[in-house]
Design a protein around this motif. Structure first.
Motif, short mmCIF file in Angstrom:
data_model
loop_
_atom_site.label_atom_id
_atom_site.label_comp_id
_atom_site.label_asym_id
_atom_site.label_seq_id
_atom_site.Cartn_x
_atom_site.Cartn_y
_atom_site.Cartn_z
N ALA A 253 197.53 4.55 4.82
CA ALA A 253 196.79 4.87 3.66
C ALA A 253 195.21 4.34 3.56
CB ALA A 253 197.23 4.44 2.13
N LEU A 254 195.35 2.89 4.17
CA LEU A 254 194.05 2.04 4.48
C LEU A 254 194.62 0.91 4.78
CD1 LEU A 254 193.56 -0.40 2.04
CD2 LEU A 254 193.68 1.79 0.50
N ALA A 255 193.36 0.18 5.58
CA ALA A 255 193.51 -1.31 6.49
C ALA A 255 192.67 -1.84 5.64
CB ALA A 255 193.14 -0.87 7.73
N LEU A 256 193.13 -3.30 5.38
CA LEU A 256 192.17 -4.24 4.74
C LEU A 256 192.00 -5.06 5.89
CD1 LEU A 256 194.51 -4.93 1.70
CD2 LEU A 256 192.38 -3.56 1.87
N GLY A 258 189.50 -8.19 7.82
CA GLY A 258 189.21 -9.83 7.52
C GLY A 258 187.88 -10.20 7.37
N HIS A 259 186.85 -9.04 7.09
CA HIS A 259 185.39 -9.25 6.78
C HIS A 259 185.03 -7.93 6.50
CE1 HIS A 259 185.06 -13.24 9.08
NE2 HIS A 259 185.75 -12.71 9.84
N GLY A 260 184.23 -7.77 5.48
CA GLY A 260 183.66 -6.48 4.75
C GLY A 260 184.73 -5.67 4.11
N GLY A 261 184.54 -4.42 4.00
CA GLY A 261 185.22 -3.58 3.39
C GLY A 261 186.48 -2.96 3.83
N PRO A 262 187.33 -2.26 3.20
CA PRO A 262 188.60 -1.55 3.74
C PRO A 262 188.23 -0.36 4.54
CG PRO A 262 188.33 -1.14 1.48
CD PRO A 262 187.24 -1.99 1.70
N VAL A 263 189.25 -0.11 5.41
CA VAL A 263 189.10 1.14 6.37
C VAL A 263 190.11 2.24 5.72
CG1 VAL A 263 189.68 1.99 8.68
CG2 VAL A 263 188.74 -0.39 8.24
N VAL A 264 189.22 3.39 5.49
CA VAL A 264 190.09 4.46 4.86
C VAL A 264 190.24 5.57 5.47
CG1 VAL A 264 189.33 3.83 2.47
CG2 VAL A 264 187.84 5.54 3.89
N ASP A 265 189.71 5.57 6.89
CA ASP A 265 190.12 6.44 8.03
C ASP A 265 190.24 5.87 9.42
OD1 ASP A 265 190.17 8.82 9.64
OD2 ASP A 265 188.46 9.71 8.98
N HIS A 266 191.32 5.19 9.51
CA HIS A 266 191.38 4.57 10.82
C HIS A 266 191.33 5.32 12.06
CE1 HIS A 266 195.63 5.59 9.95
NE2 HIS A 266 195.96 4.85 11.42
N PRO A 267 191.91 6.62 12.03
CA PRO A 267 191.98 7.14 13.46
C PRO A 267 190.47 7.38 13.77
CG PRO A 267 193.69 8.25 11.89
CD PRO A 267 192.90 7.14 11.13
N ALA A 268 189.55 7.89 12.81
CA ALA A 268 188.32 8.05 12.97
C ALA A 268 187.61 6.85 13.52
CB ALA A 268 187.38 8.81 12.00
N LEU A 269 187.67 5.62 12.92
CA LEU A 269 187.04 4.34 13.11
C LEU A 269 187.45 4.06 14.46
CD1 LEU A 269 185.25 2.26 12.41
CD2 LEU A 269 187.18 1.10 11.39
N VAL A 270 188.74 4.14 14.79
CA VAL A 270 189.06 3.66 16.45
C VAL A 270 188.71 4.49 17.22
CG1 VAL A 270 191.25 3.68 17.97
CG2 VAL A 270 191.61 2.55 15.59
N ASP A 271 188.64 5.70 16.92
CA ASP A 271 188.12 6.76 18.01
C ASP A 271 186.71 6.28 18.24
OD1 ASP A 271 190.16 8.15 18.25
OD2 ASP A 271 189.55 9.84 16.95
N GLU A 272 185.82 6.06 17.32
CA GLU A 272 184.36 5.71 17.44
C GLU A 272 184.39 4.37 18.28
OE1 GLU A 272 180.60 4.79 17.71
OE2 GLU A 272 181.55 6.78 17.53
N ARG A 273 185.15 3.18 17.84
CA ARG A 273 185.22 2.09 18.66
C ARG A 273 185.30 2.15 20.13
NH1 ARG A 273 182.96 0.48 14.61
NH2 ARG A 273 183.71 -0.93 13.01
N LEU A 274 186.31 3.03 20.40
CA LEU A 274 186.61 3.52 21.85
C LEU A 274 185.46 3.94 22.72
CD1 LEU A 274 190.38 4.78 21.71
CD2 LEU A 274 189.53 2.28 22.25
N ARG A 275 184.90 5.11 21.77
CA ARG A 275 183.63 5.48 22.59
C ARG A 275 182.47 4.84 22.45
NH1 ARG A 275 185.18 9.99 19.00
NH2 ARG A 275 183.64 9.13 17.26
N ALA A 276 182.28 3.74 21.72
CA ALA A 276 181.35 2.70 21.65
C ALA A 276 181.32 1.79 23.10
CB ALA A 276 181.25 1.88 20.58
N HIS A 277 182.66 1.55 23.18
CA HIS A 277 183.01 0.68 24.18
C HIS A 277 182.41 1.24 25.90
CE1 HIS A 277 186.75 -1.42 22.25
NE2 HIS A 277 185.68 -1.87 22.01
N GLU A 278 182.98 2.71 25.88
CA GLU A 278 182.78 3.43 26.85
C GLU A 278 181.26 3.52 27.18
OE1 GLU A 278 184.98 6.59 25.99
OE2 GLU A 278 186.82 5.60 26.34
#
Length: 345
Positions: A253-256, A258-278
């Motif tokens: 439903a969401l991820a809490l 260790g810094h900043g606000g909660p994550v409400v759409d974790h698949p989209a955020l993970v995809d963006e993190r992986l693309r940013a690495h590339e």
């Protein structure tokens, strides 16, 4: 610099978590990232997840945050530690002592907490050797090594009363959480998922506002003593990408974080993190068009003169993305000299 202010969606998500009995308490740190998020699990008693750095300011912030809910440190029954970084572990032992609470963590993390001073010294020595092998100037590496000896005081040893293993279920404040080991940002990153609420307490594994750096560190379980110094295997960024992919597949439903606000759409955020690495790896690959370079030379080509306090952080970032290029066969690593260099394949 501190994380951005929380937006309306973040406030709504935190309210959802609070209604589920998971309460965010920001604690001040002396670091550029700003506050660290601790979380109180309210149920059959109270459990604290992470504790903040070892400072009077952080302790006061934690006490004030608890008081806003009508609680005190003495009301805590357990402290769970998500990973080995000093902004999360520093106060764990002191809070547990004051509360008469037990400390719980991943089994791999227990030796670090129990012998924090020896671990921190070893970690600093490892970082010094890594900087030397990858082209950081001697005076910079020596200065950062000296500063690290002061910074490690924000951490402190803590007696662990109970350990858990990845894949197990741990009971905290009478509530069941699934334990996952998600190495990458640190070798000991641990997340807690409550299946009934579908809320993940993610530590620094997944942060809404910033991409967690995959810091170079000795793998869990590797004994103290000299090591080769090039960098550990498996490499942290490659581990981190696998950990992110595993988290992406969880039903949340969401991820809490260790810094900043909660994550409400974790698949989209993970995809963006992986693309940013590339994308970042592509940047470093392009820099190597000019010929073989050390990781530190790549960092200065990308960002200019690197501040002494940022030398190890930037080196970790560069090496992680170079490992991604190595895994794809796009560059070659030359270890024939003391300073390791990389070139396009």
């Amino acid at each position: 610099m501190s994380a951005p202010a929380l937006d309306d969606d973040a406030h709504a998500a935190l309210q959802t978590a609070a209604e589920a009995g998971l309460h965010r308490i920001p604690v001040p740190t002396p670091f550029a990232i700003g506050d660290v998020n601790t979380y109180v699990i309210e149920g059959d008693g109270l459990a604290l997840v992470d504790a903040g750095p070892n400072s009077a300011t952080a302790l006061s912030g934690l006490e004030q945050g608890l008081a806003t809910h009508g609680w005190a440190i003495t009301d805590l029954d357990v402290v769970f530690v998500t990973h080995q970084h000093i902004d999360h572990i520093g106060l764990a032992g002191e809070v547990a002592r004051r509360a008469g609470a037990e400390i719980v963590c991943l089994d791999l993390l227990e030796p670090v907490l129990a012998d924090w001073n020896a671990f921190a010294q070893q970690d600093d020595d490892d970082a010094f050797l890594l900087m030397s092998r990858h082209g950081v100037e001697a005076h910079v590496a020596e200065a950062l090594h000296a500063v690290a000896a002061l910074v490690r005081g924000w951490g402190a040893p803590a007696r662990v009363d109970r350990t858990v293993r990845a894949g197990e279920t741990v009971t905290l404040a009478g509530r069941a959480f699934e334990v996952a080991w998600r190495p990458g940002h640190s070798p000991s990153d641990t997340t807690l998922l409550e299946p009934s609420s579908r809320i993940l307490i993610a530590g620094d594994h997944l942060l809404k506002d910033i991409s967690s750096n995959a810091l170079i560190a000795r793998p869990m379980g590797l004994p103290f003593g000299p090591w080769e110094g090039a960098r550990p295997r498996p490499t942290p960024l490659l581990q981190y990408r696998e950990s992110l992919r595993a988290t992406r597949e969880q039903d949340l439903a969401l991820a809490l974080g260790g810094h900043g606000g909660p994550v409400v759409d974790h698949p989209a955020l993970v995809d963006e993190r992986l693309r940013a690495h590339e994308r970042r790896a592509d940047d470093f690959h392009a820099i190597l068009t000019d010929g073989p370079m050390s990781a530190h030379e790549i960092a200065t080509a990308k960002w200019g003169e690197v501040a002494i306090t940022q030398a190890f952080l930037t080196l970790s970032e560069v090496l992680g993305h170079l490992d991604l290029l190595l895994a794809d066969g796009r560059i070659v690593e030359d270890r024939s000299q003391h300073v390791i260099r990389f070139r396009q394949a």
